[in-house]
Design an enzyme around this catalytic site. Sequence first.
Site, PDB file in Angstrom:
ATOM      1  N   ARG A 195      45.564  27.178  34.918  1.00  0.00           N
ATOM      2  CA  ARG A 195      44.927  28.448  34.538  1.00  0.00           C
ATOM      3  C   ARG A 195      43.839  28.236  33.485  1.00  0.00           C
ATOM      4  O   ARG A 195      42.789  28.879  33.521  1.00  0.00           O
ATOM      5  CB  ARG A 195      45.985  29.436  34.043  1.00  0.00           C
ATOM      6  CG  ARG A 195      46.855  29.949  35.189  1.00  0.00           C
ATOM      7  CD  ARG A 195      48.156  30.537  34.691  1.00  0.00           C
ATOM      8  NE  ARG A 195      47.964  31.805  34.030  1.00  0.00           N
ATOM      9  CZ  ARG A 195      48.801  32.313  33.132  1.00  0.00           C
ATOM     10  NH1 ARG A 195      49.874  31.632  32.760  1.00  0.00           N
ATOM     11  NH2 ARG A 195      48.576  33.483  32.594  1.00  0.00           N
ATOM     12  N   ARG A 213      56.355  32.792  25.404  1.00  0.00           N
ATOM     13  CA  ARG A 213      56.147  34.133  25.968  1.00  0.00           C
ATOM     14  C   ARG A 213      57.197  34.458  27.033  1.00  0.00           C
ATOM     15  O   ARG A 213      57.522  33.621  27.871  1.00  0.00           O
ATOM     16  CB  ARG A 213      54.754  34.202  26.579  1.00  0.00           C
ATOM     17  CG  ARG A 213      54.458  35.485  27.345  1.00  0.00           C
ATOM     18  CD  ARG A 213      52.991  35.741  27.484  1.00  0.00           C
ATOM     19  NE  ARG A 213      52.391  35.030  28.603  1.00  0.00           N
ATOM     20  CZ  ARG A 213      51.118  35.191  28.983  1.00  0.00           C
ATOM     21  NH1 ARG A 213      50.329  36.011  28.311  1.00  0.00           N
ATOM     22  NH2 ARG A 213      50.640  34.522  29.998  1.00  0.00           N
ATOM     23  N   LYS A 221      44.792  39.701  25.907  1.00  0.00           N
ATOM     24  CA  LYS A 221      44.075  40.761  26.623  1.00  0.00           C
ATOM     25  C   LYS A 221      45.008  41.923  26.950  1.00  0.00           C
ATOM     26  O   LYS A 221      44.638  43.079  26.805  1.00  0.00           O
ATOM     27  CB  LYS A 221      43.488  40.246  27.955  1.00  0.00           C
ATOM     28  CG  LYS A 221      42.475  39.140  27.825  1.00  0.00           C
ATOM     29  CD  LYS A 221      41.880  38.759  29.182  1.00  0.00           C
ATOM     30  CE  LYS A 221      42.868  38.216  30.189  1.00  0.00           C
ATOM     31  NZ  LYS A 221      43.476  36.923  29.845  1.00  0.00           N
ATOM     32  N   ARG A 249      57.359  33.995  33.028  1.00  0.00           N
ATOM     33  CA  ARG A 249      56.492  34.001  34.206  1.00  0.00           C
ATOM     34  C   ARG A 249      56.433  32.588  34.754  1.00  0.00           C
ATOM     35  O   ARG A 249      56.303  31.630  34.002  1.00  0.00           O
ATOM     36  CB  ARG A 249      55.087  34.462  33.805  1.00  0.00           C
ATOM     37  CG  ARG A 249      54.961  35.956  33.696  1.00  0.00           C
ATOM     38  CD  ARG A 249      53.650  36.369  33.073  1.00  0.00           C
ATOM     39  NE  ARG A 249      52.464  35.769  33.667  1.00  0.00           N
ATOM     40  CZ  ARG A 249      51.213  36.165  33.376  1.00  0.00           C
ATOM     41  NH1 ARG A 249      51.025  37.167  32.536  1.00  0.00           N
ATOM     42  NH2 ARG A 249      50.188  35.569  33.929  1.00  0.00           N
ATOM     43  N   ARG A 258      37.036  37.772  37.031  1.00  0.00           N
ATOM     44  CA  ARG A 258      37.269  36.385  36.647  1.00  0.00           C
ATOM     45  C   ARG A 258      36.314  35.410  37.307  1.00  0.00           C
ATOM     46  O   ARG A 258      36.397  34.219  37.064  1.00  0.00           O
ATOM     47  CB  ARG A 258      38.702  35.993  37.003  1.00  0.00           C
ATOM     48  CG  ARG A 258      39.705  36.436  35.941  1.00  0.00           C
ATOM     49  CD  ARG A 258      41.102  36.316  36.528  1.00  0.00           C
ATOM     50  NE  ARG A 258      42.049  35.784  35.596  1.00  0.00           N
ATOM     51  CZ  ARG A 258      43.128  36.467  35.177  1.00  0.00           C
ATOM     52  NH1 ARG A 258      43.336  37.700  35.563  1.00  0.00           N
ATOM     53  NH2 ARG A 258      43.973  35.902  34.371  1.00  0.00           N
TER      54      ARG A 258
HETATM   55  P1  AMP Z   1      47.157  37.579  34.464  1.00  0.00           P
HETATM   56  O1  AMP Z   1      48.365  38.447  34.460  1.00  0.00           O
HETATM   57  O2  AMP Z   1      45.899  38.326  34.090  1.00  0.00           O
HETATM   58  O3  AMP Z   1      47.346  36.329  33.637  1.00  0.00           O
HETATM   59  O4  AMP Z   1      46.933  37.114  35.973  1.00  0.00           O
HETATM   60  C1  AMP Z   1      47.930  36.377  36.640  1.00  0.00           C
HETATM   61  C2  AMP Z   1      47.396  35.795  37.922  1.00  0.00           C
HETATM   62  O5  AMP Z   1      46.953  36.843  38.793  1.00  0.00           O
HETATM   63  C3  AMP Z   1      46.180  34.881  37.795  1.00  0.00           C
HETATM   64  O6  AMP Z   1      46.522  33.549  37.412  1.00  0.00           O
HETATM   65  C4  AMP Z   1      45.643  34.931  39.235  1.00  0.00           C
HETATM   66  O7  AMP Z   1      46.451  34.185  40.121  1.00  0.00           O
HETATM   67  C5  AMP Z   1      45.849  36.408  39.568  1.00  0.00           C
HETATM   68  N1  AMP Z   1      44.683  37.236  39.163  1.00  0.00           N
HETATM   69  C6  AMP Z   1      44.689  38.268  38.290  1.00  0.00           C
HETATM   70  N2  AMP Z   1      43.468  38.788  38.162  1.00  0.00           N
HETATM   71  C7  AMP Z   1      42.654  38.066  38.977  1.00  0.00           C
HETATM   72  C8  AMP Z   1      41.256  38.108  39.276  1.00  0.00           C
HETATM   73  N3  AMP Z   1      40.423  38.986  38.714  1.00  0.00           N
HETATM   74  N4  AMP Z   1      40.775  37.201  40.158  1.00  0.00           N
HETATM   75  C9  AMP Z   1      41.590  36.321  40.780  1.00  0.00           C
HETATM   76  N5  AMP Z   1      42.902  36.207  40.527  1.00  0.00           N
HETATM   77  C10 AMP Z   1      43.443  37.078  39.634  1.00  0.00           C
END
Ligand code: AMP
Length: 233
Positions: free
Chosen positions: A187, A147, A33, A176, A108
């Site tokens: 996740r 990654r 994404k 990360r 989400r």
């Molecule tokens: P990402 O970088 O998109 O993989 O997001 C990393 C983390 O940020 C996720 O595992 C959640 O802990 C938090 N996060 C990001 N976007 C959301 C969202 N829309 N709703 C809830 N938690 C989020």
Amino acid sequence: MARSAAAPSARGSATRPDGGRIIILLGPPGAGKGTQGERLAADLGIPKLATGDVLRAARRAGTPLGLEATSYLDRGELVPDSVILGIMKEALGEPAAARGVILDGAVRTVPQAEGLQSALAGLGRAVSAVLVFDVPDEELVRRISSRTICDACQTPYTGLPPGAPCPKCGGTLVRRKDDEPDAVRTRLAVYTRQTEPVIAWYQTHAVPVIHIDALGSVDDVAARVRRGLRAVE
Ligand code: AMP
């Protein structure tokens, strides 16, 4: 569970009369994404909002938002809907967002989709299209385990080791914390339980949902994204 590719599942208008396209990117962790969102934002000349990036930046800066988000981020759990809706509303109020916005990982849960819909309705706007990036779980695990991410500019890389310099900005590549196996399992489970229902929610609300086969090169996937969006214009 494999998530297979499919053709566009709905047709409709990806461009709204107010000119600002609001495109939602959905997909499990590691589906690409972020990479495709960058491309699309550059192609369409509109900003991208990645809530994960906003939360990680807040954590690095030690703000109250960052402190609140830290434990959720590290465990791979979702931060509360109210926090995410606050971030989205602020971003939608930015002048640049009037031209449109790519929402990367920002929706989400079904309550987030509902909250976004009412915030947009208040602005006379609506979601233009939802892109769902489909990748089998084995490939997600393979991608995530190789990654790294730049600790300065946040660019993700596959196959460059932690400690290496970022090719883009010279920052240091790190892993990360939520890319460690336990958090990745969480996740993926969270995606299935809380985010997959968002796809059906948009379908029942007459928003075009486009499934993208996200296997293959970045260029191939980007071409599928362009074709998918054209199909609903
Ligand atoms: P990402 O970088 O998109 O993989 O997001 C990393 C983390 O940020 C996720 O595992 C959640 O802990 C938090 N996060 C990001 N976007 C959301 C969202 N829309 N709703 C809830 N938690 C989020």
